[in-house]
Design a protein around this motif. Sequence first.
Motif, mmCIF file in Angstrom:
data_model
loop_
_atom_site.group_PDB
_atom_site.id
_atom_site.type_symbol
_atom_site.label_atom_id
_atom_site.label_comp_id
_atom_site.label_asym_id
_atom_site.label_seq_id
_atom_site.Cartn_x
_atom_site.Cartn_y
_atom_site.Cartn_z
ATOM 1 N N ARG A 105 -2.934 4.072 -16.075
ATOM 2 C CA ARG A 105 -3.500 3.178 -15.059
ATOM 3 C C ARG A 105 -4.416 2.166 -15.723
ATOM 4 N NH1 ARG A 105 -2.591 5.439 -10.027
ATOM 5 N NH2 ARG A 105 -2.100 7.681 -10.032
ATOM 6 N N ALA A 164 0.779 6.371 -12.820
ATOM 7 C CA ALA A 164 0.748 7.667 -12.135
ATOM 8 C C ALA A 164 0.076 8.683 -13.043
ATOM 9 C CB ALA A 164 2.158 8.122 -11.769
ATOM 10 N N LEU A 215 0.810 -1.206 0.000
ATOM 11 C CA LEU A 215 0.000 0.000 0.000
ATOM 12 C C LEU A 215 0.851 1.266 0.000
ATOM 13 C CD1 LEU A 215 -2.784 -1.025 2.541
ATOM 14 C CD2 LEU A 215 -3.038 -0.746 0.075
ATOM 15 N N ARG A 216 1.901 1.292 0.824
ATOM 16 C CA ARG A 216 2.666 2.522 1.001
ATOM 17 C C ARG A 216 3.795 2.689 -0.010
ATOM 18 N NH1 ARG A 216 3.344 3.252 7.589
ATOM 19 N NH2 ARG A 216 1.116 3.117 8.119
ATOM 20 N N THR A 217 4.256 1.592 -0.594
ATOM 21 C CA THR A 217 5.381 1.696 -1.522
ATOM 22 C C THR A 217 5.017 1.220 -2.922
ATOM 23 O OG1 THR A 217 6.976 1.373 0.285
ATOM 24 C CG2 THR A 217 7.770 1.029 -1.955
ATOM 25 N N GLU A 218 4.605 -0.023 -3.061
ATOM 26 C CA GLU A 218 4.429 -0.584 -4.393
ATOM 27 C C GLU A 218 3.236 0.014 -5.129
ATOM 28 O OE1 GLU A 218 4.566 -4.827 -4.031
ATOM 29 O OE2 GLU A 218 6.603 -4.796 -3.233
ATOM 30 N N ASP A 219 2.238 0.507 -4.407
ATOM 31 C CA ASP A 219 1.097 1.173 -5.033
ATOM 32 C C ASP A 219 1.209 2.689 -4.968
ATOM 33 O OD1 ASP A 219 0.035 -1.304 -5.575
ATOM 34 O OD2 ASP A 219 -1.348 -1.306 -3.870
ATOM 35 N N ASN A 220 2.379 3.183 -4.571
ATOM 36 C CA ASN A 220 2.599 4.620 -4.429
ATOM 37 C C ASN A 220 3.779 5.025 -5.303
ATOM 38 O OD1 ASN A 220 3.542 7.189 -3.533
ATOM 39 N ND2 ASN A 220 2.452 6.914 -1.609
ATOM 40 N N PRO A 221 3.541 5.686 -6.436
ATOM 41 C CA PRO A 221 4.644 6.000 -7.351
ATOM 42 C C PRO A 221 5.732 6.869 -6.724
ATOM 43 C CG PRO A 221 2.621 7.136 -7.998
ATOM 44 C CD PRO A 221 2.236 6.135 -6.967
ATOM 45 N N SER A 222 5.361 7.802 -5.837
ATOM 46 C CA SER A 222 6.362 8.648 -5.191
ATOM 47 C C SER A 222 7.285 7.824 -4.303
ATOM 48 C CB SER A 222 5.687 9.743 -4.372
ATOM 49 O OG SER A 222 4.920 10.596 -5.193
ATOM 50 N N SER A 223 6.709 6.857 -3.583
ATOM 51 C CA SER A 223 7.518 5.992 -2.724
ATOM 52 C C SER A 223 8.429 5.090 -3.554
ATOM 53 C CB SER A 223 6.613 5.141 -1.833
ATOM 54 O OG SER A 223 5.874 5.959 -0.953
ATOM 55 N N THR A 276 6.798 17.523 -8.886
ATOM 56 C CA THR A 276 5.787 16.871 -9.719
ATOM 57 C C THR A 276 5.536 17.774 -10.912
ATOM 58 O OG1 THR A 276 4.732 15.862 -7.784
ATOM 59 C CG2 THR A 276 3.451 15.943 -9.819
#
Length: 455
Positions: A446, A264, A156-164, A339
């Motif tokens: 997406r 993204a 949730l916090r990394t693999e689904d978050n492009p910024s992470s 961004t």
Amino acid sequence: MRSNLLRISLLFLLFVQLSWAADKNLSDTHEFLLKNGLKLIVREDHRAPTVAHMVWYRAGSMDETNGRTGVAHVLEHMMFKGTDKVKAGEFSRLVAAVGGRENAFTSRDYTAYFQQVEKSKLEEVIKLEADRMSNLNFDDAEFLKEIQVVMEERRLRTEDNPSSLLNESLMATAFMSSPYRHPVVGWMNDLQNMSASDARDWYRSWYKPNNATVVIAGDVNAQQVLASVEKYYGAVATKDLPVRKPQIEPPQRGAKQVQVKAPADSAQLTMAWKAPRLEPGKLDEPDPYALELLTAVLDGYDNARLNRSLVKQEKVVNDVGVGYDMISRGPALFVISTTLAKGKTVDQVQASIRKAIDEIKQKGILESELKRIKVRILSEQIYKRDSIFGQAMEIGGTEMAGFSWRDIDYILERMQSITPEQVQAVAKKYLVDDHLTIAVLDPQARKSGAEGGKP
């Protein structure tokens, strides 16, 4: 003339307030070292009948080894899974029962646990925290459940978050040797292959009183706190700690670049330069302070240079942020993150950033500009000390980086002595391509719900 007098008066007022706060903090802060090696720091603040209790372990993701990344964070989760006296899940319930709040957090440098309670309940949370320092007891079934929680957290916090994802790739590219190259949450493959014994080994290695600092701030009496801490924490046996290897990052020999493709809405560009950090015993080195002030010149207020030029004037980005960790155990980066605005290219944004930096390198900054930033830093520091929890956080984070809480006010005072010429000098010295890593997020379309839904 009137505005200059107002600025000088405000600066003088803030200095007076800070000097008062500094004297008060020195007289109301007490440090003790228990026989088992545990350090206790007590900050007396009697403005409200509340207290923050924190225990900091100097063990974070930078102490992990290859193949076991993420174990520090996993152990943080397991610390709520019970002891011989407290069943799994009971810790949080017991803190809530006395009207308190509690949580924990893991970083590259440390792992910390806290409770904030009404002052009469302090001994109860000291007893609970000291118990799990030495008596943590979880079974394999609890571990197997919790490792799934951690893996989902990573998704949730990394693999689904492009910024992470971009930041993770940036760190892994910027650093070759330093363990800062690994994410705090760990690599997914390491989590998939982690066992309960890995978490237990981490606990046995690092969760010892001689690797811990207890910070207690609030409406307390230092000697009474010491008696309670000695009663509970003092009973925990000391133990030799693992040998820490330096793992010094080798010099960078040219610019690096990494591209990340991920779903993204917008492209992102991050530019990160290797930079020195403040080191214990070298508090008079000017460069880290000047770099800290340079971040504020570029992004310290609404009309700071990058926001003014990139967002408001040129409109090449939607947002921009600048970061630099002056105080840490490991190597530092000076980071500019953006961004991109619709229709703008990475080359355009990078050119705009370089233009703003080159202007500082060539023309420097105004004395009035730096004074404004220093006033802002002082005022933020004073406001922060209105929070009991904020005071405990500041003390603990400073101690974990190898400094003393006594250094905090000197560091702030030293920053006030930095000149515009020194800020210009660090821009010239460190914001150069040989120290640079560039990370670019290439946005992908997406997937639709039918294509992208989980089976």
